[in-house]
Design a protein around this motif. Structure first.
Motif, short mmCIF file in Angstrom:
data_model
loop_
_atom_site.label_atom_id
_atom_site.label_comp_id
_atom_site.label_asym_id
_atom_site.label_seq_id
_atom_site.Cartn_x
_atom_site.Cartn_y
_atom_site.Cartn_z
N PHE A 122 14.31 -46.93 -13.98
CA PHE A 122 13.25 -45.92 -14.07
C PHE A 122 12.18 -46.31 -15.09
CE2 PHE A 122 17.25 -43.90 -12.94
CZ PHE A 122 16.90 -43.23 -11.77
N LYS A 123 12.15 -47.61 -15.44
CA LYS A 123 11.18 -48.07 -16.43
C LYS A 123 10.49 -49.33 -15.96
CE LYS A 123 12.95 -46.08 -20.67
NZ LYS A 123 12.96 -46.26 -22.11
N ASP A 124 9.36 -49.65 -16.57
CA ASP A 124 8.73 -50.96 -16.42
C ASP A 124 9.29 -51.83 -17.53
OD1 ASP A 124 7.08 -50.66 -14.18
OD2 ASP A 124 5.58 -49.58 -15.34
N PHE A 125 10.42 -52.46 -17.24
CA PHE A 125 11.18 -53.13 -18.29
C PHE A 125 10.44 -54.36 -18.81
CE2 PHE A 125 14.37 -56.36 -19.51
CZ PHE A 125 14.91 -55.70 -20.60
N SER A 126 10.44 -54.47 -20.13
CA SER A 126 9.88 -55.63 -20.81
C SER A 126 10.92 -56.16 -21.79
CB SER A 126 8.60 -55.26 -21.56
OG SER A 126 8.17 -56.33 -22.38
N ILE A 127 11.21 -57.46 -21.71
CA ILE A 127 12.22 -58.04 -22.59
C ILE A 127 11.83 -57.87 -24.06
CG2 ILE A 127 13.36 -60.19 -23.26
CD1 ILE A 127 13.21 -61.12 -20.41
N ASP B 245 8.09 -48.90 -21.10
CA ASP B 245 7.37 -47.72 -20.60
C ASP B 245 8.12 -47.06 -19.46
OD1 ASP B 245 5.33 -48.29 -22.38
OD2 ASP B 245 4.29 -49.60 -20.95
N TRP B 246 8.11 -45.72 -19.46
CA TRP B 246 8.77 -44.95 -18.42
C TRP B 246 7.96 -45.04 -17.12
CZ3 TRP B 246 13.49 -42.98 -18.23
CH2 TRP B 246 13.81 -42.10 -17.19
N ALA B 247 8.65 -45.29 -16.00
CA ALA B 247 7.95 -45.46 -14.72
C ALA B 247 8.40 -44.45 -13.66
CB ALA B 247 8.18 -46.87 -14.19
N GLY B 248 9.39 -43.64 -13.98
CA GLY B 248 9.87 -42.65 -13.00
C GLY B 248 10.49 -43.32 -11.77
N LYS C 33 8.92 -45.09 -9.56
CA LYS C 33 7.99 -46.12 -9.08
C LYS C 33 8.72 -47.26 -8.38
CE LYS C 33 4.96 -49.74 -10.95
NZ LYS C 33 4.37 -50.29 -12.19
N GLN C 34 9.80 -47.72 -8.97
CA GLN C 34 10.54 -48.86 -8.38
C GLN C 34 11.16 -48.47 -7.03
OE1 GLN C 34 10.05 -51.54 -9.98
NE2 GLN C 34 9.46 -50.74 -11.98
N PHE C 35 11.67 -47.25 -6.95
CA PHE C 35 12.28 -46.79 -5.71
C PHE C 35 11.24 -46.61 -4.61
CE2 PHE C 35 15.20 -45.54 -9.04
CZ PHE C 35 16.43 -45.93 -8.53
N ASP C 36 10.07 -46.09 -4.99
CA ASP C 36 8.98 -45.95 -4.00
C ASP C 36 8.58 -47.30 -3.44
OD1 ASP C 36 8.94 -43.22 -4.36
OD2 ASP C 36 7.35 -43.28 -5.89
N TYR C 37 8.51 -48.29 -4.31
CA TYR C 37 8.15 -49.63 -3.87
C TYR C 37 9.22 -50.21 -2.95
CZ TYR C 37 7.24 -54.65 -4.01
OH TYR C 37 7.02 -55.95 -3.64
N LEU C 38 10.48 -50.02 -3.34
CA LEU C 38 11.59 -50.54 -2.53
C LEU C 38 11.59 -49.96 -1.13
CD1 LEU C 38 14.78 -50.68 -4.79
CD2 LEU C 38 13.64 -52.58 -3.65
N PHE C 39 11.49 -48.64 -1.05
CA PHE C 39 11.61 -47.98 0.24
C PHE C 39 10.42 -48.26 1.15
CE2 PHE C 39 14.21 -44.58 -2.15
CZ PHE C 39 15.34 -45.37 -2.07
N SER D 32 13.60 -54.41 -13.47
CA SER D 32 13.58 -52.99 -13.11
C SER D 32 13.82 -52.80 -11.62
CB SER D 32 12.24 -52.36 -13.51
OG SER D 32 12.08 -52.36 -14.90
N LEU D 33 13.20 -53.65 -10.82
CA LEU D 33 13.38 -53.55 -9.37
C LEU D 33 14.82 -53.89 -8.98
CD1 LEU D 33 11.74 -52.95 -6.81
CD2 LEU D 33 11.29 -55.39 -6.61
N ALA D 34 15.38 -54.92 -9.60
CA ALA D 34 16.76 -55.29 -9.32
C ALA D 34 17.73 -54.17 -9.73
CB ALA D 34 17.12 -56.57 -10.06
N ALA D 35 17.45 -53.52 -10.87
CA ALA D 35 18.29 -52.41 -11.32
C ALA D 35 18.20 -51.23 -10.36
CB ALA D 35 17.88 -51.98 -12.72
N ALA D 36 17.02 -51.00 -9.80
CA ALA D 36 16.84 -49.90 -8.83
C ALA D 36 17.66 -50.16 -7.57
CB ALA D 36 15.36 -49.75 -8.48
N VAL D 37 17.66 -51.41 -7.11
CA VAL D 37 18.45 -51.76 -5.92
C VAL D 37 19.94 -51.58 -6.21
CG1 VAL D 37 19.02 -53.57 -4.27
CG2 VAL D 37 16.71 -53.40 -5.15
N GLY D 38 20.39 -52.05 -7.37
CA GLY D 38 21.79 -51.93 -7.74
C GLY D 38 22.23 -50.48 -7.87
N LEU D 39 21.37 -49.64 -8.46
CA LEU D 39 21.70 -48.23 -8.61
C LEU D 39 21.78 -47.53 -7.26
CD1 LEU D 39 22.20 -45.85 -10.50
CD2 LEU D 39 19.73 -45.51 -10.66
#
Length: 324
Positions: free
Chosen positions: A63-68, A76-79, A81-87, A291-298
């Motif tokens: 749920f974030k725009d992850f930065s190392i 930063d919080w992204a809500g 966003k990653q799931f919307d992109y995935l779907f 972040s995108l990989a974490a969204a897929v895993g979740l």
């Protein structure tokens, strides 16, 4: 409220309080009585706490725009966003489809194999022969997919593979088992069954060992033949074990075997072999889109959890014990 009613309510409240205290006291006594067993369980609990439960906080990366450089909490919080992109990606739905298809193939053909093997071995009377067969079918389980993948690649090679040489010997055309989309999934399922079915028979052999021989003797006296004893005695008595294993398998339907596919697949068969885990590997570790990989895993974990709950509910409806 009358005096009698108030006294009755007070006495009932006192009884409930005493019952709660007694139950807590019994629980503490039970834990103390079994303290050594709980002490032996402690390392496993610590392991799961450290490596399975504490890392769950990392799920917020989805749920974030992850930065190392910023870290998990500082990113930063992204809500959603990653799931919307995935779907919105056709590729994502393609890997979901591949995962489900491969998992269903593995379940359909791989799940009955150890049951059949255990039932056949249970009918063998020669102890030496039974032990020899068990050893032979168990061995592939101890070979890693890295080694086994190399063996399969050499065996199934279209140029110098033993299998294709035999096909050419009989006048056939070499088959690209690992490079042809038509044959790749079948090759995956067959190699998985060969590697794991022997090891999985242990569960059913243990269940069969728990059946009293007196039941079989009584069935023989009643005139039941081998098939009838299998159908009306053996299978019903191990049905709870079968259902438990099935529930666990259904709960992992989104796990299609990362190691096996990662070792065997190639760009020529990505369209039919790319699953969720390999997709996460590429976009997470290779492309750095954590972040995108974490969204897929979740998303995968939620689907697995839902399937586990449904399978457990169906098992209880059928009169069997579930996993909880």
């Amino acid at each position: 409220m009358s005096y009698v009613e108030s006294e009755t309510a007070r006495i009932e409240a006192g009884l409930r309080t005493r019952k709660r205290l007694r139950s807590k006291s019994n629980l503490l006594r039970y834990i103390w009585f079994n303290r050594y067993l709980y002490l032996m369980l402690t390392p496993a609990l610590v392991y799961y706490l450290i490596f399975h439960y504490i890392p769950m906080y990392g799920a917020i990366v989805a749920f974030k725009d992850f930065s190392i450089t910023k870290g998990i909490l500082g990113s930063d919080w992204a809500g959603f966003k990653q799931f919307d992109y995935l779907f919105s990606q056709d590729k994502f739905w393609q890997v979901i489809k591949n995962t489900v298809i491969i998992s269903l193939y593995r379940l359909t053909f791989g799940f009955p194999a150890p049951i059949i093997a255990a039932l056949l071995l249970n009918e063998v009377r020669s102890r030496a022969f039974k032990k020899s067969v068990q050893t032979v079918i168990y061995l592939p389980h101890f070979i890693s997919w890295v080694i086994l993948g190399g063996i399969l690649i050499n065996l199934l090679s279209t140029d110098s593979g033993v299998v294709n040489n035999i096909i050419k010997l009989f006048g056939g055309t070499p088959i690209g088992f690992l490079s042809n989309e038509t044959y790749f999934r079948s090759t995956l399922v067959f190699s998985m069954i060969w590697k794991e079915f022997g090891w999985n028979t242990i569960i059913y052999m243990a269940a069969l060992a728990g059946i009293s021989p007196h039941l079989y003797e009584a069935a023989v006296l009643d005139g039941a033949n081998r098939f009838q004893r299998l159908l009306y005695l053996t299978l019903p008595l191990i049905r709870s074990t079968i259902m438990l294993v099935l529930i666990l398998r259904l709960g992992g339907i989104m796990e299609a075997g990362f190691e096996q596919i990662f070792v065997l697949y190639n760009p020529a068969v990505y369209r039919v072999s790319d699953i969720i885990d390999t997709y996460v590997y590429r976009i997470g570790l290779t492309d750095g889109r954590f972040s995108l990989a974490a969204a897929v895993g979740l998303f995968k974990s939620l689907i697995n959890f839902g399937l586990l709950v449904i399978a457990n509910w169906l098992s209880r409806k059928m009169g069997e014990n579930g996993v909880y």
